[in-house]
Design a protein around this motif. Sequence first.
Motif, PDB file in Angstrom:
ATOM      1  N   ASN A  81      64.398  29.823  38.695  1.00 28.86           N
ATOM      2  CA  ASN A  81      64.147  29.324  40.048  1.00 28.86           C
ATOM      3  C   ASN A  81      63.424  30.360  40.906  1.00 28.86           C
ATOM      4  OD1 ASN A  81      65.171  26.732  39.669  1.00 28.86           O
ATOM      5  ND2 ASN A  81      67.254  27.375  40.128  1.00 28.86           N
ATOM      6  N   GLN A  82      63.733  31.629  40.726  1.00 29.88           N
ATOM      7  CA  GLN A  82      63.010  32.676  41.451  1.00 29.88           C
ATOM      8  C   GLN A  82      61.543  32.704  41.026  1.00 29.88           C
ATOM      9  OE1 GLN A  82      65.492  36.035  40.438  1.00 29.88           O
ATOM     10  NE2 GLN A  82      66.712  35.832  42.306  1.00 29.88           N
ATOM     11  N   TRP A  83      61.315  32.583  39.711  1.00 29.26           N
ATOM     12  CA  TRP A  83      59.943  32.526  39.223  1.00 29.26           C
ATOM     13  C   TRP A  83      59.222  31.314  39.812  1.00 29.26           C
ATOM     14  CZ3 TRP A  83      58.044  28.396  36.376  1.00 29.26           C
ATOM     15  CH2 TRP A  83      56.717  28.519  35.970  1.00 29.26           C
ATOM     16  N   PHE A  84      59.897  30.171  39.828  1.00 28.31           N
ATOM     17  CA  PHE A  84      59.278  28.955  40.337  1.00 28.31           C
ATOM     18  C   PHE A  84      58.927  29.105  41.823  1.00 28.31           C
ATOM     19  CE2 PHE A  84      58.868  24.616  41.807  1.00 28.31           C
ATOM     20  CZ  PHE A  84      58.103  24.050  40.801  1.00 28.31           C
ATOM     21  N   GLU A  85      59.806  29.726  42.577  1.00 31.47           N
ATOM     22  CA  GLU A  85      59.522  29.971  44.005  1.00 31.47           C
ATOM     23  C   GLU A  85      58.305  30.880  44.158  1.00 31.47           C
ATOM     24  OE1 GLU A  85      60.864  28.930  47.007  1.00 31.47           O
ATOM     25  OE2 GLU A  85      61.819  27.417  45.741  1.00 31.47           O
ATOM     26  N   ARG A  86      58.215  31.876  43.310  1.00 27.28           N
ATOM     27  CA  ARG A  86      57.140  32.863  43.372  1.00 27.28           C
ATOM     28  C   ARG A  86      55.813  32.288  42.863  1.00 27.28           C
ATOM     29  NH1 ARG A  86      59.887  36.219  40.721  1.00 27.28           N
ATOM     30  NH2 ARG A  86      58.935  36.054  38.670  1.00 27.28           N
ATOM     31  N   CYS A  87      55.848  31.480  41.826  1.00 26.69           N
ATOM     32  CA  CYS A  87      54.629  31.041  41.155  1.00 26.69           C
ATOM     33  C   CYS A  87      54.367  29.536  41.222  1.00 26.69           C
ATOM     34  CB  CYS A  87      54.679  31.456  39.678  1.00 26.69           C
ATOM     35  SG  CYS A  87      54.769  33.235  39.456  1.00 26.69           S
ATOM     36  N   GLY A  88      55.304  28.789  41.760  1.00 25.14           N
ATOM     37  CA  GLY A  88      55.177  27.331  41.775  1.00 25.14           C
ATOM     38  C   GLY A  88      53.919  26.835  42.448  1.00 25.14           C
ATOM     39  N   SER A  89      53.481  27.513  43.485  1.00 24.36           N
ATOM     40  CA  SER A  89      52.278  27.067  44.193  1.00 24.36           C
ATOM     41  C   SER A  89      51.016  27.225  43.348  1.00 24.36           C
ATOM     42  CB  SER A  89      52.124  27.831  45.512  1.00 24.36           C
ATOM     43  OG  SER A  89      51.935  29.210  45.255  1.00 24.36           O
ATOM     44  N   LYS A  90      51.094  28.020  42.279  1.00 21.07           N
ATOM     45  CA  LYS A  90      49.950  28.205  41.378  1.00 21.07           C
ATOM     46  C   LYS A  90      49.894  27.120  40.296  1.00 21.07           C
ATOM     47  CE  LYS A  90      50.271  33.198  41.944  1.00 21.07           C
ATOM     48  NZ  LYS A  90      50.599  34.466  41.273  1.00 21.07           N
ATOM     49  N   ILE A  91      50.965  26.344  40.164  1.00 16.91           N
ATOM     50  CA  ILE A  91      51.014  25.246  39.200  1.00 16.91           C
ATOM     51  C   ILE A  91      50.270  24.064  39.810  1.00 16.91           C
ATOM     52  CG2 ILE A  91      52.532  23.613  38.007  1.00 16.91           C
ATOM     53  CD1 ILE A  91      54.715  25.819  38.102  1.00 16.91           C
ATOM     54  N   PRO A  92      49.397  23.411  39.058  1.00 16.91           N
ATOM     55  CA  PRO A  92      48.694  22.242  39.623  1.00 16.91           C
ATOM     56  C   PRO A  92      49.693  21.256  40.228  1.00 16.91           C
ATOM     57  CG  PRO A  92      47.777  22.813  37.479  1.00 16.91           C
ATOM     58  CD  PRO A  92      49.000  23.667  37.670  1.00 16.91           C
TER      59      PRO A  92
END
Length: 115
Positions: A81-92
């Motif tokens: 979840n921390q990764w997703f918060e950090r990088c989620g905006s880079k996922i299409p």
Amino acid sequence: MKIFSVASDGNEMAELESSRYINLALKQIEENIEWLKTAKKPVQAVLIHIEVLVSLSKRFTVNANLLIKKDKVQDWKIVFNQWFERCGSKIPAKFRDGIKQNADELFAELEQYGH
């Protein structure tokens, strides 16, 4: 050597072999979680390893319950979840919500196993 059923793991030689695969999945998850802790890229492989572990756990429940540690699953969930918060905006955008939903479902399934 004792044979006790017709199942693929129905003999003394084979009954614990599923543990090898569960341990391999656990090792792969640990390695990928370590990478996720600092990753800045929108890609990850941890979910496929969790999916494999869930599949193995469904089939080999006793060994899964012995080998999976519930506190580790919670740690993995936090890191993901921390990764997703950090990088989620880079996922299409068209995949972002689905990936998060898939992760939530996989973690919920995995949380049913272990000690």
